[in-house]
Design an enzyme around this catalytic site. Sequence first.
Site, PDB file in Angstrom:
ATOM      1  N   GLU A  28       0.870  -1.171   0.000  1.00  0.00           N
ATOM      2  CA  GLU A  28       0.000   0.000   0.000  1.00  0.00           C
ATOM      3  C   GLU A  28       0.906   1.220   0.000  1.00  0.00           C
ATOM      4  O   GLU A  28       1.734   1.382   0.892  1.00  0.00           O
ATOM      5  CB  GLU A  28      -0.859  -0.037   1.258  1.00  0.00           C
ATOM      6  CG  GLU A  28      -1.985   0.932   1.288  1.00  0.00           C
ATOM      7  CD  GLU A  28      -2.884   0.682   2.480  1.00  0.00           C
ATOM      8  OE1 GLU A  28      -2.476   1.044   3.608  1.00  0.00           O
ATOM      9  OE2 GLU A  28      -3.974   0.104   2.293  1.00  0.00           O
ATOM     10  N   ASP A  47       0.099  15.304  -6.977  1.00  0.00           N
ATOM     11  CA  ASP A  47       1.093  14.260  -7.156  1.00  0.00           C
ATOM     12  C   ASP A  47       1.941  14.616  -8.364  1.00  0.00           C
ATOM     13  O   ASP A  47       1.426  15.055  -9.395  1.00  0.00           O
ATOM     14  CB  ASP A  47       0.444  12.893  -7.402  1.00  0.00           C
ATOM     15  CG  ASP A  47      -0.134  12.270  -6.140  1.00  0.00           C
ATOM     16  OD1 ASP A  47      -0.024  12.875  -5.064  1.00  0.00           O
ATOM     17  OD2 ASP A  47      -0.701  11.178  -6.245  1.00  0.00           O
ATOM     18  N   HIS A  61      15.297  22.096  -3.918  1.00  0.00           N
ATOM     19  CA  HIS A  61      14.197  23.011  -4.170  1.00  0.00           C
ATOM     20  C   HIS A  61      13.324  23.237  -2.939  1.00  0.00           C
ATOM     21  O   HIS A  61      13.195  22.360  -2.090  1.00  0.00           O
ATOM     22  CB  HIS A  61      13.305  22.464  -5.291  1.00  0.00           C
ATOM     23  CG  HIS A  61      14.001  22.315  -6.582  1.00  0.00           C
ATOM     24  ND1 HIS A  61      13.904  21.169  -7.343  1.00  0.00           N
ATOM     25  CD2 HIS A  61      14.806  23.143  -7.275  1.00  0.00           C
ATOM     26  CE1 HIS A  61      14.618  21.316  -8.458  1.00  0.00           C
ATOM     27  NE2 HIS A  61      15.180  22.500  -8.428  1.00  0.00           N
ATOM     28  N   HIS A 117      14.488  20.074  -0.697  1.00  0.00           N
ATOM     29  CA  HIS A 117      14.587  18.670  -1.094  1.00  0.00           C
ATOM     30  C   HIS A 117      15.287  18.542  -2.439  1.00  0.00           C
ATOM     31  O   HIS A 117      15.126  19.378  -3.326  1.00  0.00           O
ATOM     32  CB  HIS A 117      13.185  18.052  -1.198  1.00  0.00           C
ATOM     33  CG  HIS A 117      13.194  16.678  -1.762  1.00  0.00           C
ATOM     34  ND1 HIS A 117      12.782  16.411  -3.043  1.00  0.00           N
ATOM     35  CD2 HIS A 117      13.594  15.504  -1.228  1.00  0.00           C
ATOM     36  CE1 HIS A 117      12.916  15.108  -3.270  1.00  0.00           C
ATOM     37  NE2 HIS A 117      13.413  14.542  -2.180  1.00  0.00           N
ATOM     38  N   TYR A 130       6.304  12.221  -6.133  1.00  0.00           N
ATOM     39  CA  TYR A 130       6.165  13.135  -4.995  1.00  0.00           C
ATOM     40  C   TYR A 130       4.677  13.359  -4.734  1.00  0.00           C
ATOM     41  O   TYR A 130       3.938  13.667  -5.665  1.00  0.00           O
ATOM     42  CB  TYR A 130       6.682  14.539  -5.291  1.00  0.00           C
ATOM     43  CG  TYR A 130       7.934  14.741  -6.065  1.00  0.00           C
ATOM     44  CD1 TYR A 130       8.960  15.494  -5.507  1.00  0.00           C
ATOM     45  CD2 TYR A 130       8.095  14.283  -7.363  1.00  0.00           C
ATOM     46  CE1 TYR A 130      10.115  15.772  -6.218  1.00  0.00           C
ATOM     47  CE2 TYR A 130       9.248  14.539  -8.082  1.00  0.00           C
ATOM     48  CZ  TYR A 130      10.245  15.291  -7.498  1.00  0.00           C
ATOM     49  OH  TYR A 130      11.383  15.566  -8.211  1.00  0.00           O
TER      50      TYR A 130
END
Length: 163
Positions: A28, A47, A61, A117, A130
Amino acid sequence: MECSKTNIEGVLVVKPDIYEDDRGFFTETYSERNYSDIGIKEKFVQDNYSYSIKNTLRGLHYQLKNPQAKLVRVLKGEVFDVAVDLRQGSPTFGNHFSILLNDKDLNQLFIPEGIAHGFFVISDSVHFEYKCTDYYYPDDQHGISWNDETLDIKWPSDEVIMS
């Protein structure tokens, strides 16, 4: 699923349960209820999916006016993933955390707001996903140089492909 704290407050490593047999595996990748139970209560609104070739470095960033928390994972390949604490007043301000993320262990990294990140592609290529808590605003995109001497990040290579 297991959750581990890192040296930066709020940055978490999430290790999903993987159910494997002769046919392959099942895991999951996100459940609002389960993530809330481990302390990740943020609402994700966007997403993102990227594909990159070996030695690509994306980051470091962040957005200032519209900060994003992120839940990141590798779908295929391997990256050296980095989070840098930019939160003024944080006890770990200026510190970074790094981890290898890949398609074998399927670990995820949760990165709260106020953290820059980036990642460096180790494998021949990578498919990277992401989940973000705010939308991407091009006018609010900021970055830190990947080789900033004060951060002293030990990247896997000095040969980088930048956008």
